[in-house]
Design a protein around this motif. Sequence first.
Motif, PDB file in Angstrom:
ATOM      1  N   GLY A 353     108.963  37.937  41.487  1.00  0.00           N
ATOM      2  CA  GLY A 353     108.621  39.089  42.312  1.00  0.00           C
ATOM      3  C   GLY A 353     107.557  39.954  41.661  1.00  0.00           C
ATOM      4  O   GLY A 353     106.633  40.437  42.336  1.00  0.00           O
ATOM      5  N   ARG A 354     107.677  40.171  40.355  1.00  0.00           N
ATOM      6  CA  ARG A 354     106.641  40.950  39.657  1.00  0.00           C
ATOM      7  C   ARG A 354     105.284  40.255  39.762  1.00  0.00           C
ATOM      8  O   ARG A 354     104.250  40.903  39.976  1.00  0.00           O
ATOM      9  CB  ARG A 354     107.029  41.121  38.184  1.00  0.00           C
ATOM     10  N   PHE A 355     105.280  38.939  39.590  1.00  0.00           N
ATOM     11  CA  PHE A 355     104.027  38.190  39.689  1.00  0.00           C
ATOM     12  C   PHE A 355     103.432  38.300  41.091  1.00  0.00           C
ATOM     13  O   PHE A 355     102.240  38.592  41.253  1.00  0.00           O
ATOM     14  CB  PHE A 355     104.270  36.723  39.339  1.00  0.00           C
ATOM     15  N   GLU A 356     104.251  38.075  42.120  1.00  0.00           N
ATOM     16  CA  GLU A 356     103.735  38.117  43.490  1.00  0.00           C
ATOM     17  C   GLU A 356     103.190  39.499  43.838  1.00  0.00           C
ATOM     18  O   GLU A 356     102.184  39.616  44.546  1.00  0.00           O
ATOM     19  CB  GLU A 356     104.845  37.730  44.477  1.00  0.00           C
ATOM     20  N   ALA A 357     103.820  40.544  43.349  1.00  0.00           N
ATOM     21  CA  ALA A 357     103.367  41.898  43.673  1.00  0.00           C
ATOM     22  C   ALA A 357     101.941  42.140  43.199  1.00  0.00           C
ATOM     23  O   ALA A 357     101.139  42.756  43.912  1.00  0.00           O
ATOM     24  CB  ALA A 357     104.317  42.925  43.051  1.00  0.00           C
ATOM     25  N   ASP A 358     101.590  41.633  42.034  1.00  0.00           N
ATOM     26  CA  ASP A 358     100.270  41.924  41.462  1.00  0.00           C
ATOM     27  C   ASP A 358      99.258  40.803  41.647  1.00  0.00           C
ATOM     28  O   ASP A 358      98.049  41.063  41.637  1.00  0.00           O
ATOM     29  CB  ASP A 358     100.410  42.218  39.961  1.00  0.00           C
ATOM     30  N   HIS A 359      99.711  39.563  41.804  1.00  0.00           N
ATOM     31  CA  HIS A 359      98.767  38.432  41.777  1.00  0.00           C
ATOM     32  C   HIS A 359      98.948  37.464  42.934  1.00  0.00           C
ATOM     33  O   HIS A 359      98.241  36.449  42.986  1.00  0.00           O
ATOM     34  CB  HIS A 359      98.934  37.658  40.465  1.00  0.00           C
ATOM     35  N   GLY A 360      99.879  37.744  43.821  1.00  0.00           N
ATOM     36  CA  GLY A 360     100.136  36.813  44.907  1.00  0.00           C
ATOM     37  C   GLY A 360     100.275  37.532  46.231  1.00  0.00           C
ATOM     38  O   GLY A 360      99.344  38.166  46.716  1.00  0.00           O
TER      39      GLY A 360
END
Length: 489
Positions: A353-360
């Motif tokens: 979720g952290r990845f998707e918020a900033d990069h996805g």
Amino acid sequence: MSAMENQQEGPVRRESGSRRRVRARPALIASVAGCAVLSGVLVLLPRERSAGTAAPSPGALAMAAVGSGVPATLPGLAELIDEREHAVRTRPGDATSWAVLGAAYVERGRRLADPAYYPRAEKALRTSLKVRPQRNTRAVAGLAALSIARRDFRAARRWGEAALKLEPRRWTTYPLLIDAYTGLGEHKAAQRTMDRLTELRSGPAVLARAAAVYRDRGRWEDAAASLADAAAGARAPAERAAYLERAGQLAWERGDPEIALRHFREAVRLDPGQWAAQAGRGRALAALGRTTQALKAYRAALAGQPCPRYALELGELYESLGRPEAARVQYGLLRERVRSAAAGGADEELVLGRFEADHGDPEAAVRRLRAEWRRQPATEVADALGWALYRAGEPGEALRFARRATDPVRGGGVRDAQSMYHLGMIERELERYGAARRHLAEALRINPHFSPLHAPAARSATEALGEPPDEGVPKMDGGADGGADDGAG
């Protein structure tokens, strides 16, 4: 419960006369820190041996790997697994060997970030329960440790409470329950459990856990002193390395990368399998501008422990260096490791979720993190969900979760740089400029190097907000309500 598990540890040695001994005090325990947690399957090492006695083998040192206070080495776990696999082949009715084997699988899987060990661990632990269904505390506690490794805190609470009911004075169950309660946001229950642990036990392992308690409440100096005493009292290199890694992470969070780097280096020297310390070296070296060495340290950490969090950090470092292709490789690894974790029954939705918020896809991040919040409403999930909502264009709802993540009464006492940055940026979007200024400045004061991407963004946002306006002395007309912090500035 064995005499070894109940035995009180000896006095803690002091460091250079300047360190004071800090005993564990009641408080909330720190949340599970990704791939570097100290809970799970740990080992109590022998107190001493007489002169002329042969040193025990790594497998013998790891034999008590069912949660008794200090980490086992990777070679010790490998040898222990070989021994117990042989034991259960020759004696399939040996419930203790099955439980020890399952616990060793859990710890090795955690140390290597290899979730393929978790189904094997579950099979071994459940076989132990089948062989000995009554009063099999080892197997029940092992299932609690497995659930924590998988980030299934509801199951961990259920198994931990069952183990505690079987043997209320078995101190090694308490750290598992503390992690479970904290992962569910049940901070009062975590505090009560910590209180009981300190009544039952003292020594380096409890000091290290107390340090995590102090850190969660924002008591940085107490946390640092407690970790120093834990490291000084450690009886084996792997144990000392684990506490030094924690000390390095604490120094990093407090914005001192040079001290952090010293701790991380020493941890790796003492235990080359301390991959969390290798990743910590990457963090500290990047903050000091030594990016070539930082990249090398991160790659070493990922080679030994391919943790999704490390892949995200390395990807963001590459991105900050203008190397988007290299960053995409790491983000691909992150997705692959999350899929592998799911296949092993582990939950890595938080880091995804952290990845998707900033990069996805921020909207996908919101969906994932809402589901995670319903399952496990911990402080770190509140922070991640608030940020995902902000990135998805919903700052009003985002503010509610960001405030929850930084509210000391509700478990957000640590107020780390990242959560303060998230809060400040959300407030800026809502034109609450006074509060935004204050919280962005606090993030940079806590740790000016907290992220190679977001720390520069925090500085830019702070500069854009400028200095607060000089409005003079307010008139005392009885109408002021003290709400200027959230107003325009």
